[in-house]
Write a protein that holds these residues in place. Structure first.
Motif, short mmCIF file in Angstrom:
data_model
loop_
_atom_site.label_atom_id
_atom_site.label_comp_id
_atom_site.label_asym_id
_atom_site.label_seq_id
_atom_site.Cartn_x
_atom_site.Cartn_y
_atom_site.Cartn_z
N THR A 11 0.66 -1.28 -0.05
CA THR A 11 -0.01 0.04 -0.02
C THR A 11 0.91 1.31 0.02
OG1 THR A 11 -1.87 -1.03 0.99
CG2 THR A 11 -1.53 1.29 1.51
N VAL A 12 1.96 1.19 0.93
CA VAL A 12 2.86 2.33 0.80
C VAL A 12 3.61 2.60 -0.39
CG1 VAL A 12 4.90 3.27 1.88
CG2 VAL A 12 2.87 2.40 3.29
N VAL A 13 4.06 1.38 -0.92
CA VAL A 13 4.72 1.63 -2.10
C VAL A 13 3.79 2.10 -3.45
CG1 VAL A 13 5.87 0.23 -3.86
CG2 VAL A 13 6.56 -0.08 -1.51
N LEU A 14 2.72 1.51 -3.39
CA LEU A 14 1.72 1.86 -4.42
C LEU A 14 1.33 3.35 -4.13
CD1 LEU A 14 -1.04 -1.00 -4.48
CD2 LEU A 14 1.01 -0.62 -6.16
N THR A 15 1.22 3.89 -3.12
CA THR A 15 0.74 5.21 -2.78
C THR A 15 1.81 6.28 -3.11
OG1 THR A 15 -0.89 4.59 -1.16
CG2 THR A 15 -0.18 6.89 -1.22
N ILE A 16 3.08 5.87 -2.72
CA ILE A 16 4.19 6.64 -3.07
C ILE A 16 4.57 6.94 -4.57
CG2 ILE A 16 6.58 7.38 -2.42
CD1 ILE A 16 6.14 6.33 0.32
N ALA A 17 4.66 5.76 -4.99
CA ALA A 17 4.74 5.61 -6.52
C ALA A 17 3.90 6.27 -7.14
CB ALA A 17 4.97 4.21 -7.06
N GLY A 18 2.72 6.19 -6.92
CA GLY A 18 1.54 6.64 -7.74
C GLY A 18 1.43 8.29 -7.58
N ILE A 19 1.65 8.69 -6.34
CA ILE A 19 1.56 10.16 -6.09
C ILE A 19 2.78 10.79 -6.69
CG2 ILE A 19 2.86 10.46 -3.77
CD1 ILE A 19 -0.48 12.12 -4.13
N LEU A 20 3.94 10.51 -6.68
CA LEU A 20 5.08 11.00 -7.31
C LEU A 20 5.09 10.95 -8.72
CD1 LEU A 20 7.81 10.25 -4.57
CD2 LEU A 20 6.50 12.19 -4.75
N LEU A 21 4.90 9.71 -9.21
CA LEU A 21 4.86 9.72 -10.53
C LEU A 21 3.94 10.57 -11.43
CD1 LEU A 21 5.82 5.95 -11.09
CD2 LEU A 21 7.38 7.77 -11.59
#
Lengths: 269, 332
Positions: free
Chosen positions: B120-130
Motif C-alpha cells: 500500500t505504501v509503495v503503491l501510494t508513494i509511487a503513484g503520487i510522485l509519478l
C-alpha cells in the motif's frame, strides 16, 4: 486630431531634449487599441541618453500602456518604437527587456525569494552570471538603494517602500539602457513615498535614462528634463517641466496640473 | 501592510516556531505514530529476511481471553442481593475477554497486514510522485498553454476524472494485459507484476486530480509575478519555472495532501487486480476466519495510522517550505 498635431508640431519645433538625431528611445506614431477602445492614438516622443521624462495624465489616458509598448509587455498595432535606432519589433523580446528595465506600480517582487534573490534571478538566468558574481552585483545594487541590511528578508517582511527599492535594484542590476517606472509610488503609504523618490532622484542625477509615469510633481520639477501631459491617448503638451508649470500653452494642461498640485498639497497638509 | 506588521518580522517568525511547541495531545499522537512506524519498519525488515511469525505470540492473549470469559460466566451466575451488580461487572468482564480475543487475533495476523501495508505504501508513494511528474506539465499546459495544449490537457483530465479508477485498472490489467511488460521487475520486496500495473493506473489517475489542484494553485499566483519575470528578460517558460511554479506548488500543498490521503485509501482498489496490498490481505484473512468485524476494524486502524502519518508529514513539509511572512507562519 488637432490636439495631437499641435502636440507633435510643438515637440519637434522645440529645441533641446528629443531633438538629437540619434536618440536612445524614439516613439513614432504609436497606436494601440484594446478591442474597439483606442488607448494610444499616435504618440511621438524621443528620449536622449540621460533624459528623465515624466509622463502625467488622467487615469485611462494610456500612460501605462505607453510604457508597456516600449518593452513589448503589450504588443502595439501601429507606429513603431526604436531603441538605439533599432525597432523593438525586430528585436528578441527577452533581449529588449534585458536592456529596458521596468519598475511596477504594484511592485511585483518575486514573493518566494529574498531581496537578494529577487535581484540575482535575472542576473543568473538572463545574463548567465554565476552565483558568486550575481550575489556580489546584487549586494552592490541593494546597497545603492540602501537595503544591504535587508538582503535576506522576504518581500512580505519588507515595507512597501523597501519593496519598491528592491524592485528598482532588481531592474537596475540588469544594467539597462533605459528604466521604465510605472507609477512607482502610487501603491505606497504617503510616508514611504519619499524614500523611493529619493532613490529615483539619485538615479536621475547619476545619468540614468528614465521614462517615468508619476503624479509626484515634486519629483517632476526636481528631476525631469521633460514633462509630457498625455490625455485620451494623445500628447497634449510636452516640454521642460518649468515651462509647463509656469506657462502651459494649453488650458487642459494648466487645469490638470492645478488639480494635481492641489491634491498633493491636500495630502501634505 | 500595517506599520506594526512590518516592524518585527524576525520576532514574528520566532513566535511562529515557538507556537509549534507541542501540547499534550500532539505528544501522545506523535508517540503513537513513532511506535507504529518503528514496529512497521522492523516488521518489514523481518519479513524481508523471511521471518513471518508474530513478534508477540497470540497464545497468552488467547489464554487470557479464555480465563476472563470463564470468570465472567462465574460472576454472571452470582445470585442473591448482589445479582444486579454482578451482571454489570460480568458485562465488563465479557468485554475484556473480547478485547483479549481481538488482541490475540490481531497479533496472529499482523505480519500479513504489515506485508500488505508495504505494498500500500509503495503503491501510494509511487503513484503520487509519478503522478506529480505528469501533473505539473499538465497543469502548466492548462493555465498557460495555447489552444491545442490546453485542449489536450483538459481532455486528459476530464477523461481520467470522468471514469472510475477501478474501470481504469481493469482496462490496464485485463484489457490491455499490461502486466506482460513487467515480467522482469519482480522479486524480493519489489512489488509483483500486478502491482506495477496498479502503479501505472494510479499514476495516470492521480495525475489528473493533482493537475487540478496545481492548476488552481497556479491561478492563485498573482499575474504580476509572471509579468515581472518577463520584464526582467526571462522567457515565458523560465518565468513559469523560476517564479510561478515555486509559489504555486507551495500553494498546492493542502490540496495535494488531500489527494495523497485519497490515494492511500484508493490504492485498496488494486486488490481487485490481485495485488496483495493491505485491503487484499484483510479481505483474505476475514474470509478465511469469518471474523469480518475484527479484521476490517483492524485494517481501518492501519489506514487511519497511514493517513494521519501522511497528513502530519505534509503539515511539516508545508511549514518547512512556507515563505517567511506568508501563509501558515503569519497571523491571519
Amino acid at each position: 486630431m488637432t490636439d495631437r498635431d499641435a502636440g507633435t508640431a510643438e515637440a519637434s519645433a522645440r529645441p533641446g531634449p528629443g531633438t538629437d538625431p540619434d536618440p536612445l528611445l524614439r516613439i513614432e506614431g504609436l497606436r494601440k487599441s484594446y478591442g474597439d477602445e483606442e488607448v494610444l492614438r499616435g504618440v511621438d516622443m524621443a528620449l536622449d541618453r540621460q533624459d528623465v521624462e515624466v509622463i502625467i495624465g488622467p487615469s485611462g489616458s494610456g500612460k501605462s500602456t505607453l510604457l508597456r509598448c516600449v518593452n513589448r509587455l503589450t504588443e502595439f498595432r501601429g507606429g513603431d518604437v526604436f531603441l538605439d535606432g533599432e525597432s523593438v519589433l525586430a528585436m528578441d523580446e527577452n533581449d529588449l527587456r534585458r536592456r529596458v528595465g521596468m519598475v511596477f506600480q504594484d511592485i511585483n517582487l518575486f514573493a518566494h525569494l529574498t531581496a537578494r534573490e529577487n535581484v540575482t534571478l535575472g542576473l543568473r538566468r538572463v545574463l548567465g552570471m554565476d552565483r558568486e558574481a550575481a550575489d556580489d552585483r546584487a549586494m552592490a545594487h541593494l546597497k545603492r538603494v540602501g537595503l544591504a541590511p535587508q538582503s535576506e528578508s522576504y518581500p512580505a517582511e519588507l515595507s512597501g517602500g523597501q519593496k519598491q527599492r528592491v524592485g528598482i535594484a532588481r531592474a537596475l542590476a540588469m544594467d539597462p539602457d533605459l528604466l521604465l517606472f510605472d507609477e512607482p509610488t502610487s501603491a505606497l503609504d504617503p510616508e514611504l513615498v519619499g524614500e523611493v523618490l529619493g532613490v529615483m532622484s539619485d538615479l536621475a542625477d547619476g545619468g540614468m535614462t528614465m521614462l517615468v509615469v508619476t503624479h509626484e510633481m515634486g519629483f517632476a520639477r526636481r528631476a525631469a528634463t521633460t514633462l509630457t501631459f498625455l490625455d485620451e491617448g494623445r500628447i497634449v503638451e510636452r516640454g521642460p517641466p518649468d515651462r509647463l508649470f509656469e506657462a502651459p500653452e494649453r488650458d487642459r494642461t494648466a487645469e490638470f496640473l492645478r488639480r494635481l498640485t492641489d491634491l498633493s498639497e491636500d495630502r501634505d497638509r | 501592510m500595517s506599520a506594526s506588521e512590518r516592524d518585527q518580522p524576525a520576532a514574528r517568525r520566532a513566535l511562529g516556531r515557538a507556537g509549534e511547541s507541542l501540547p499534550g495531545g500532539r505528544t501522545v499522537g506523535l508517540a503513537a505514530g513513532a511506535a507504529f512506524w518503528a514496529w512497521l519498519v522492523v516488521r518489514w525488515a523481518a519479513l524481508w529476511l523471511g521471518y513471518d511469525e508474530p513478534f508477540v505470540p497470540s497464545g497468552p492473549f488467547e489464554a487470557l481471553a479464555e480465563g476472563l470469559h470463564d470468570d465472567a460466566r462465574i460472576i454472571d451466575a452470582t445470585g442473591g442481593p448482589l445479582a444486579g451488580a454482578a451482571d454489570v461487572v460480568a458485562g465488563f468482564w465479557f468485554w475484556f475477554s473480547d478485547v483479549a480475543r481481538f488482541l490475540a487475533f490481531s497479533t496472529e495476523h499482523l505480519p500479513a497486514l504489515a506485508r500488505g501495508a508495504w505494498l500500500t505504501v509503495v503503491l501510494t508513494i509511487a503513484g503520487i510522485l509519478l503522478g506529480l511528474v505528469i501533473a505539473v506539465p499538465l497543469s502548466v499546459a492548462r493555465v498557460y498553454g495555447g489552444r491545442l495544449t490546453r485542449g489536450l490537457a483538459l481532455a486528459y483530465v476530464e477523461l481520467v476524472r470522468g471514469t472510475p479508477l477501478l474501470a481504469q485498472l481493469f482496462v490496464l490489467y485485463f484489457g490491455l494485459n499490461l502486466s506482460q511488460y513487467f515480467r522482469g521487475l519482480t522479486g524480493g520486496l519489489l512489488p509483483g507484476i500486478a502491482a506495477w500495473v496498479a502503479v501505472v493506473g494510479f499514476t495516470i489517475n492521480s495525475a489528473a486530480y493533482q493537475a487540478e489542484y496545481i492548476r488552481s494553485a497556479l491561478e492563485s499566483v498573482d499575474v504580476g509575478q509572471l509579468t515581472a519575470a518577463r520584464a526582467v528578460g526571462l522567457s515565458r517558460l523560465e518565468g513559469i519555472r523560476y517564479v510561478v511554479l515555486p509559489q504555486g506548488l507551495r500553494y498546492a500543498i493542502p490540496g495535494w495532501t488531500n489527494e495523497l490521503v485519497y490515494l492511500i485509501k484508493y490504492s485498496s482498489l488494486a486488490a481487485f487486480i490481485t495485488v496483495a496490498e493491505l485491503f487484499f490481505q484483510a479481505d483474505r484473512i476475514a474470509g478465511n476466519t469469518f471474523r469480518y468485524i475484527d479484521m476490517y476494524g483492524l485494517v481501518a486502524l492501519f489506514y487511519l495510522a497511514l493517513v494521519l502519518s501522511a497528513t502530519a508529514f505534509m503539515n511539516r513539509v508545508e511549514r518547512r517550505v512556507a515563505i517567511p511572512g506568508l501563509g501558515v507562519d503569519s497571523e491571519r
